[in-house]
Design an enzyme around this catalytic site. Structure first.
Site, PDB file in Angstrom:
ATOM      1  N   ASP A  87      25.601  14.305  40.131  1.00 21.82           N
ATOM      2  CA  ASP A  87      24.504  15.229  39.824  1.00 21.82           C
ATOM      3  C   ASP A  87      23.358  14.516  39.110  1.00 21.82           C
ATOM      4  OD1 ASP A  87      26.480  15.069  37.817  1.00 21.82           O
ATOM      5  OD2 ASP A  87      25.849  16.913  36.871  1.00 21.82           O
ATOM      6  N   HIS A 102      31.258  12.521  29.131  1.00 25.25           N
ATOM      7  CA  HIS A 102      32.628  12.872  29.406  1.00 25.25           C
ATOM      8  C   HIS A 102      33.311  11.977  30.432  1.00 25.25           C
ATOM      9  CE1 HIS A 102      32.036  15.320  33.267  1.00 25.25           C
ATOM     10  NE2 HIS A 102      30.878  14.825  32.996  1.00 25.25           N
ATOM     11  N   TYR A 158      29.714  25.629  28.519  1.00 24.61           N
ATOM     12  CA  TYR A 158      29.624  24.232  28.963  1.00 24.61           C
ATOM     13  C   TYR A 158      30.584  23.356  28.159  1.00 24.61           C
ATOM     14  CZ  TYR A 158      27.488  20.000  30.757  1.00 24.61           C
ATOM     15  OH  TYR A 158      27.284  18.800  31.386  1.00 24.61           O
ATOM     16  N   HIS A 172      21.264  18.746  31.484  1.00 28.43           N
ATOM     17  CA  HIS A 172      21.349  20.087  32.083  1.00 28.43           C
ATOM     18  C   HIS A 172      20.741  21.098  31.113  1.00 28.43           C
ATOM     19  CE1 HIS A 172      24.035  18.871  35.327  1.00 28.43           C
ATOM     20  NE2 HIS A 172      24.852  18.316  34.452  1.00 28.43           N
ATOM     21  N   HIS A 183      31.379  22.288  41.125  1.00 28.17           N
ATOM     22  CA  HIS A 183      32.765  21.804  41.306  1.00 28.17           C
ATOM     23  C   HIS A 183      33.819  22.705  40.634  1.00 28.17           C
ATOM     24  CE1 HIS A 183      32.628  19.772  37.388  1.00 28.17           C
ATOM     25  NE2 HIS A 183      31.890  18.778  37.808  1.00 28.17           N
ATOM     26  N   HIS A 203      24.779   8.102  33.157  1.00 28.21           N
ATOM     27  CA  HIS A 203      26.060   8.653  33.622  1.00 28.21           C
ATOM     28  C   HIS A 203      26.114   8.580  35.147  1.00 28.21           C
ATOM     29  CE1 HIS A 203      29.451  11.240  34.040  1.00 28.21           C
ATOM     30  NE2 HIS A 203      28.841  12.407  34.053  1.00 28.21           N
ATOM     31  N   GLU A 248      28.056  10.236  37.306  1.00 30.48           N
ATOM     32  CA  GLU A 248      28.396  11.422  38.120  1.00 30.48           C
ATOM     33  C   GLU A 248      27.195  11.799  38.999  1.00 30.48           C
ATOM     34  OE1 GLU A 248      30.274  14.691  36.026  1.00 30.48           O
ATOM     35  OE2 GLU A 248      30.995  15.527  37.918  1.00 30.48           O
ATOM     36  N   ASP A 301      25.130  14.619  29.648  1.00 28.77           N
ATOM     37  CA  ASP A 301      25.824  15.913  29.720  1.00 28.77           C
ATOM     38  C   ASP A 301      26.034  16.563  28.346  1.00 28.77           C
ATOM     39  OD1 ASP A 301      26.174  16.246  32.491  1.00 28.77           O
ATOM     40  OD2 ASP A 301      27.938  14.959  32.511  1.00 28.77           O
TER      41      ASP A 301
HETATM   42 FE1  FEO Z   1      29.105  14.710  34.297  1.00 30.64          FE
HETATM   43 FE2  FEO Z   1      26.275  16.577  34.731  1.00 30.64          FE
HETATM   44  O1  FEO Z   1      27.573  15.313  35.177  1.00 30.64           O
END
Ligand code: FEO
Length: 396
Positions: A82, A144, A191, A224, A24, A78, A80, A163
């Site tokens: 991903d 986040h 990051y 990640h 993104h 989370h 999001e 994250d």
């Molecule tokens: Fe906030 Fe890796 O997604």
């Protein structure tokens, strides 16, 4: 496939996205991973899922360890996509699983995937007994997203903070002691700068909260990149340093140029800064990656931004850069502006306006040159750089 264990019966079942180069808008030159973890006990828990395009790979990995029907809990740290977008696919097989999330997580999951999800909500301090192992939940709003949560495996001291503490780094290795430390820290810095910088004060508070809980953290398994097992305190200290605004004697110069005048000014300014032994990072926006520029800005003392005037305003590339960096809310830096123009000018005024509205501390006076800089004007650029280095960097 080889099964990867963090410790006995706690498996990494994530996937490696080797080819992603644009996350993104964040450039991921080394790809990324979506980490999910499977804890097999009397009850079986899956911690997070992966990006939807990898859902089959996730299902295969889990199936090599347990039948998906045996999954009792899917913890969604989370919302999001991903980390959550394989959820609809997983629950087709994990029919008995209860999803575990914060209240905001539940709201977000339902908004993403429909109202039929079986979600149990948890708050900080709530625990889920799996058998020999216990999961404890720690809400982490705005780290986040509002829904964010950390999951802590009590008996092993493993923190799964989604994250937080992550890096976009695709690798066939999974642990910090297996990879090049400088690359790992480079990606962790990038990051933090691009994802977590706006939440610095919340990060300090969250780390203080964890410290007060007096829970041992033997391993940090983010969602990640690489898992911190040999020295998890290294990344916690780095987060504290970045969040407290600890800076280096470094100046970042960022600019674009039309016919080379702003470029000449930028080079003269850089020489002025460097004369004082200050580390200069120099970026022409036309050839540079904004996510990497932001990583350099994180611990810089001053940022000097230049633009030629185009149609009474700044260059679009500079405008895009300022939109991005003001959104990240870097703190405790001095911001200086310069540029060239042909007749009416306007770029420098607009840049200062944006920076002032963002609450940035602005160095004055600004510096502008008509058409092409003369030798005298280049000397002024050199002095501009020198003064910023003397006033704000060397002595700061
Ligand atoms: Fe906030 Fe890796 O997604």
């Amino acid at each position: 496939m080889t099964k990867i264990e963090l410790t006995n019966n706690i498996y990494w079942v994530g996937v490696i996205d080797w080819n992603i180069r644009d996350f993104h808008g964040y450039t991921t030159k080394r790809g990324t991973t979506y980490n999910a973890y499977l804890i097999v006990d009397k009850k079986t828990a899956l911690i997070d899922t992966v990006k939807y395009s990898f859902s089959n790979e996730l299902i295969e990995k889990i199936s090599e360890i347990v039948n998906l029907e045996k999954i009792d809990y899917i913890v969604s740290n989370h919302v999001e996509m991903d980390h959550s977008s394989s959820l609809p696919e997983i629950i087709k097989y994990a029919r008995n699983a209860e999803i575990v999330a914060t209240q905001r997580g539940k709201d977000g999951l339902i908004k993403h995937y429909g109202v039929d999800l079986n979600v149990k909500t948890v708050k900080t301090g709530d625990e889920l007994k799996l058998g020999k192992r216990t999961l404890r939940f720690i809400e982490a709003p705005m780290l986040h997203w509002p829904d964010s949560m950390f999951t802590y495996v009590v008996e092993d001291g493993i923190l799964m903070p989604n994250d937080a503490f992550g890096q976009h780094l695709a690798s066939s290795q999974r642990f910090d002691d297996e990879v090049d430390e400088s690359i790992l820290m480079e990606e962790a810095t990038k990051y933090y700068a691009n994802i977590l910088m706006p939440f610095a004060s919340l990060i300090i508070r969250k780390i203080q909260e964890l410290t007060k809980m007096r829970i041992p953290i033997n391993m940090i398994a983010p969602s990640h990149g690489i898992i911190w097992r040999s020295n998890p305190s290294k990344i916690v200290k780095a987060y504290l340093d970045w969040s407290r605004g600890i800076q280096k004697n470094k100046v970042v110069i960022v600019y674009d140029t039309m016919w080379g005048s702003t470029d000449k000014m930028a080079r003269a300014i850089a020489e002025g800064v460097a004369k004082h032994g200050v580390n200069v990072k120099f970026f022409n926006l036309r050839d540079s990656d904004t996510s990497e520029i932001v990583a350099e800005i994180l611990d810089a003392k001053a940022v000097i931004v230049g633009s030629p005037t185009l149609n009474n305003s700044m260059f679009p590339s500079v405008s895009a850069f300022l939109t991005y960096i003001t959104g990240l809310k870097p703190k405790g830096k001095i911001w200086a502006f310069f540029g060239s123009y042909g007749w009416g000018g306007g770029a420098v005024k607009k840049m200062v306006e944006i920076a002032r509205n963002a609450g940035f501390e602005i160095y004055e006076p600004t510096l502008e040159v008509k058409y092409v800089p003369t030798e005298d004007e280049l000397e002024s650029c050199f002095k501009f750089g020198e003064e910023i280095a003397e006033k704000y960097v060397q002595t700061g």
